[in-house]
Design an enzyme around this catalytic site. Structure first.
Site, PDB file in Angstrom:
ATOM      1  N   PHE A  31       0.807  -1.217   0.000  1.00  0.00           N
ATOM      2  CA  PHE A  31       0.000   0.000   0.000  1.00  0.00           C
ATOM      3  C   PHE A  31       0.840   1.267   0.000  1.00  0.00           C
ATOM      4  O   PHE A  31       0.528   2.227  -0.669  1.00  0.00           O
ATOM      5  CB  PHE A  31      -0.908   0.019   1.243  1.00  0.00           C
ATOM      6  CG  PHE A  31      -2.199  -0.726   1.046  1.00  0.00           C
ATOM      7  CD1 PHE A  31      -2.556  -1.247  -0.174  1.00  0.00           C
ATOM      8  CD2 PHE A  31      -3.070  -0.877   2.107  1.00  0.00           C
ATOM      9  CE1 PHE A  31      -3.747  -1.920  -0.350  1.00  0.00           C
ATOM     10  CE2 PHE A  31      -4.272  -1.558   1.952  1.00  0.00           C
ATOM     11  CZ  PHE A  31      -4.605  -2.075   0.721  1.00  0.00           C
ATOM     12  N   GLN A  97      -1.724  -9.055   8.539  1.00  0.00           N
ATOM     13  CA  GLN A  97      -2.636  -7.999   8.083  1.00  0.00           C
ATOM     14  C   GLN A  97      -3.040  -8.280   6.637  1.00  0.00           C
ATOM     15  O   GLN A  97      -3.852  -7.564   6.077  1.00  0.00           O
ATOM     16  CB  GLN A  97      -1.944  -6.642   8.135  1.00  0.00           C
ATOM     17  CG  GLN A  97      -1.443  -6.252   9.508  1.00  0.00           C
ATOM     18  CD  GLN A  97      -0.516  -5.050   9.437  1.00  0.00           C
ATOM     19  OE1 GLN A  97      -0.950  -3.908   9.439  1.00  0.00           O
ATOM     20  NE2 GLN A  97       0.768  -5.297   9.363  1.00  0.00           N
ATOM     21  N   HIS A 117      -7.215  -8.664   9.090  1.00  0.00           N
ATOM     22  CA  HIS A 117      -8.006  -7.882   8.129  1.00  0.00           C
ATOM     23  C   HIS A 117      -8.795  -8.786   7.183  1.00  0.00           C
ATOM     24  O   HIS A 117      -9.164  -8.366   6.092  1.00  0.00           O
ATOM     25  CB  HIS A 117      -7.098  -6.921   7.355  1.00  0.00           C
ATOM     26  CG  HIS A 117      -6.454  -5.892   8.242  1.00  0.00           C
ATOM     27  ND1 HIS A 117      -5.341  -5.159   7.876  1.00  0.00           N
ATOM     28  CD2 HIS A 117      -6.768  -5.475   9.488  1.00  0.00           C
ATOM     29  CE1 HIS A 117      -5.006  -4.338   8.875  1.00  0.00           C
ATOM     30  NE2 HIS A 117      -5.846  -4.514   9.856  1.00  0.00           N
ATOM     31  N   CYS A 128     -25.974 -11.697   8.296  1.00  0.00           N
ATOM     32  CA  CYS A 128     -26.045 -12.979   9.025  1.00  0.00           C
ATOM     33  C   CYS A 128     -24.704 -13.706   9.060  1.00  0.00           C
ATOM     34  O   CYS A 128     -24.574 -14.719   9.735  1.00  0.00           O
ATOM     35  CB  CYS A 128     -27.131 -13.875   8.425  1.00  0.00           C
ATOM     36  SG  CYS A 128     -26.691 -14.595   6.817  1.00  0.00           S
ATOM     37  N   CYS A 150     -27.614 -11.680  -0.029  1.00  0.00           N
ATOM     38  CA  CYS A 150     -27.471 -12.980   0.647  1.00  0.00           C
ATOM     39  C   CYS A 150     -28.684 -13.862   0.350  1.00  0.00           C
ATOM     40  O   CYS A 150     -29.828 -13.412   0.464  1.00  0.00           O
ATOM     41  CB  CYS A 150     -27.324 -12.744   2.150  1.00  0.00           C
ATOM     42  SG  CYS A 150     -27.288 -14.262   3.114  1.00  0.00           S
TER      43      CYS A 150
HETATM   44  P1  NAD Z   1       2.251  -1.205   3.983  1.00  0.00           P
HETATM   45  O1  NAD Z   1       2.094  -1.125   2.508  1.00  0.00           O
HETATM   46  O2  NAD Z   1       1.810  -0.058   4.809  1.00  0.00           O
HETATM   47  O3  NAD Z   1       3.778  -1.465   4.324  1.00  0.00           O
HETATM   48  C1  NAD Z   1       4.518  -2.480   3.700  1.00  0.00           C
HETATM   49  C2  NAD Z   1       5.959  -2.297   4.130  1.00  0.00           C
HETATM   50  O4  NAD Z   1       6.699  -3.389   3.621  1.00  0.00           O
HETATM   51  C3  NAD Z   1       6.596  -1.018   3.589  1.00  0.00           C
HETATM   52  O5  NAD Z   1       7.178  -0.299   4.656  1.00  0.00           O
HETATM   53  C4  NAD Z   1       7.666  -1.519   2.587  1.00  0.00           C
HETATM   54  O6  NAD Z   1       8.842  -0.779   2.649  1.00  0.00           O
HETATM   55  C5  NAD Z   1       7.919  -2.926   3.100  1.00  0.00           C
HETATM   56  N1  NAD Z   1       8.296  -3.880   2.041  1.00  0.00           N
HETATM   57  C6  NAD Z   1       7.698  -4.069   0.852  1.00  0.00           C
HETATM   58  N2  NAD Z   1       8.260  -5.111   0.207  1.00  0.00           N
HETATM   59  C7  NAD Z   1       9.243  -5.591   1.008  1.00  0.00           C
HETATM   60  C8  NAD Z   1      10.183  -6.663   0.912  1.00  0.00           C
HETATM   61  N3  NAD Z   1      10.207  -7.463  -0.146  1.00  0.00           N
HETATM   62  N4  NAD Z   1      11.060  -6.836   1.933  1.00  0.00           N
HETATM   63  C9  NAD Z   1      11.049  -6.020   3.029  1.00  0.00           C
HETATM   64  N5  NAD Z   1      10.168  -5.009   3.179  1.00  0.00           N
HETATM   65  C10 NAD Z   1       9.274  -4.807   2.193  1.00  0.00           C
HETATM   66  O7  NAD Z   1       1.548  -2.546   4.460  1.00  0.00           O
HETATM   67  P2  NAD Z   1       0.955  -2.979   5.875  1.00  0.00           P
HETATM   68  O8  NAD Z   1       1.812  -2.487   6.974  1.00  0.00           O
HETATM   69  O9  NAD Z   1       0.630  -4.417   5.745  1.00  0.00           O
HETATM   70  O10 NAD Z   1      -0.415  -2.204   6.001  1.00  0.00           O
HETATM   71  C11 NAD Z   1      -1.270  -2.017   4.927  1.00  0.00           C
HETATM   72  C12 NAD Z   1      -2.582  -2.738   4.853  1.00  0.00           C
HETATM   73  O11 NAD Z   1      -2.562  -3.201   3.540  1.00  0.00           O
HETATM   74  C13 NAD Z   1      -2.801  -3.952   5.636  1.00  0.00           C
HETATM   75  O12 NAD Z   1      -3.843  -3.683   6.461  1.00  0.00           O
HETATM   76  C14 NAD Z   1      -3.238  -5.046   4.628  1.00  0.00           C
HETATM   77  O13 NAD Z   1      -4.526  -5.499   4.979  1.00  0.00           O
HETATM   78  C15 NAD Z   1      -3.332  -4.366   3.349  1.00  0.00           C
HETATM   79  N6  NAD Z   1      -2.722  -4.969   2.141  1.00  0.00           N
HETATM   80  C16 NAD Z   1      -2.607  -6.303   2.001  1.00  0.00           C
HETATM   81  C17 NAD Z   1      -1.998  -6.846   0.865  1.00  0.00           C
HETATM   82  C18 NAD Z   1      -1.898  -8.334   0.765  1.00  0.00           C
HETATM   83  O14 NAD Z   1      -2.740  -9.049   1.284  1.00  0.00           O
HETATM   84  N7  NAD Z   1      -0.856  -8.845   0.118  1.00  0.00           N
HETATM   85  C19 NAD Z   1      -1.482  -6.008  -0.130  1.00  0.00           C
HETATM   86  C20 NAD Z   1      -1.623  -4.616   0.022  1.00  0.00           C
HETATM   87  C21 NAD Z   1      -2.229  -4.123   1.183  1.00  0.00           C
END
Ligand code: NAD
Length: 245
Positions: A31, A97, A117, A128, A150
């Site tokens: 994100f 997350q 999440h 429901c 639903c």
């Molecule tokens: P975020 O995007 O806020 O942070 C991700 C972090 O990971 C960043 O600081 C980035 O620098 C780091 N990063 C990215 N690739 C990396 C790698 N290969 N190695 C090391 N570091 C790496 O994500 P967050 O903290 O999870 O919060 C965002 C929200 O986004 C969550 O609530 C989640 O539900 C949702 N989300 C989920 C997905 C998924 O399911 N794959 C994808 C996008 C967002």
């Protein structure tokens, strides 16, 4: 990496806490990195989903656009290293997350993964709670331009993810809290630690006396209180740490 391996060896109960960063090496954008999802689109707020058919349409349109990705995407070295630690009994719980289900696909049993999440691989009725198949909803959406209600109660159906403004799932929060307070090593992999309440778990673990390790490309607001910070790619670091055990 050697310090991380030492910490893993010395710990009795490890919790792994993952964010979108663990899945970027599988090709799913996160994100908050440059080029991340929020630099391209606004999230659909939960209140809008409930009250505005247009918001629901946008939300299902986006889900449809991701379907091919969700079907094709595979766990990467980071997920596999975590699964290995779970298999060896070193990691008791994976709090995530992420909504992508990749921990389960990498072999972590369902009961060891706590999805704060929710998951994009299921849909649920908001009234429901009945489960619905995403594929069926998408087929209906493609044909009619909206999601069906639903079948059981007529309520609104939504992917089983937690949107901005939506209450957190109580059971998952309680399980995550219990695991956090029982661990002596809390390992964060790929989270900006910017989204609360999820980002409260590493703080709680540290306050409770656990060691805190953060593996993330960039700085996080909790680096100051961590025992170890590794600014690097998760896959190679975790693979090396597990091999060094
Ligand atoms: P975020 O995007 O806020 O942070 C991700 C972090 O990971 C960043 O600081 C980035 O620098 C780091 N990063 C990215 N690739 C990396 C790698 N290969 N190695 C090391 N570091 C790496 O994500 P967050 O903290 O999870 O919060 C965002 C929200 O986004 C969550 O609530 C989640 O539900 C949702 N989300 C989920 C997905 C998924 O399911 N794959 C994808 C996008 C967002």
């Amino acid at each position: 990496m050697r310090t991380l391996a030492d910490f893993l060896r010395e710990a009795r109960r490890v919790v792994v806490f993952t964010g979108a960063g663990i899945s970027t090496e599988s090709g799913i954008p996160d994100f908050r990195s440059p080029g991340g999802i929020w630099s391209k689109m606004q999230p659909v707020m939960f209140a809008d989903y409930l009250t505005r058919p247009e918001a629901r349409r946008v939300s299902w349109e986006r889900r449809l656009a991701m379907e091919e990705t969700w079907r094709a995407v595979k766990p990467n070295d980071g997920h596999r290293a975590v699964a290995d630690l779970v298999r060896r009994g070193i990691v008791g719980h994976v709090i995530t997350q992420n909504i992508d289900g990749l921990h389960q696909l990498s072999g972590v049993p369902d009961d060891k993964v706590i999805e704060l999440h929710g998951t994009t691989r299921l849909a649920k009725c908001l009234t429901c709670g009945a489960r619905a198949e995403v594929a069926e909803i998408l087929a209906h959406f493609e044909k009619h331009g909206d999601a069906p209600d639903c079948k059981l109660c007529g309520g609104l159906i939504k992917t089983a993810t937690i949107s901005f403004g939506q209450p957190m799932p109580e059971a998952e929060m309680a399980r995550a809290e219990a695991a956090t307070l029982a661990c002596d090593l809390f390992l964060v992999l790929g989270s900006s630690l910017a989204v609360y309440p999820a980002a409260g778990f590493p703080l709680a673990a540290r306050r409770n006396g656990a060691r805190l390790v953060i593996v993330n490309r960039e700085e996080t607001p909790q680096d100051r209180i961590a025992n170890l910070v590794i600014n690097a790619e998760i896959g190679p670091i975790m693979t090396a740490a597990v091999q060094a055990l």
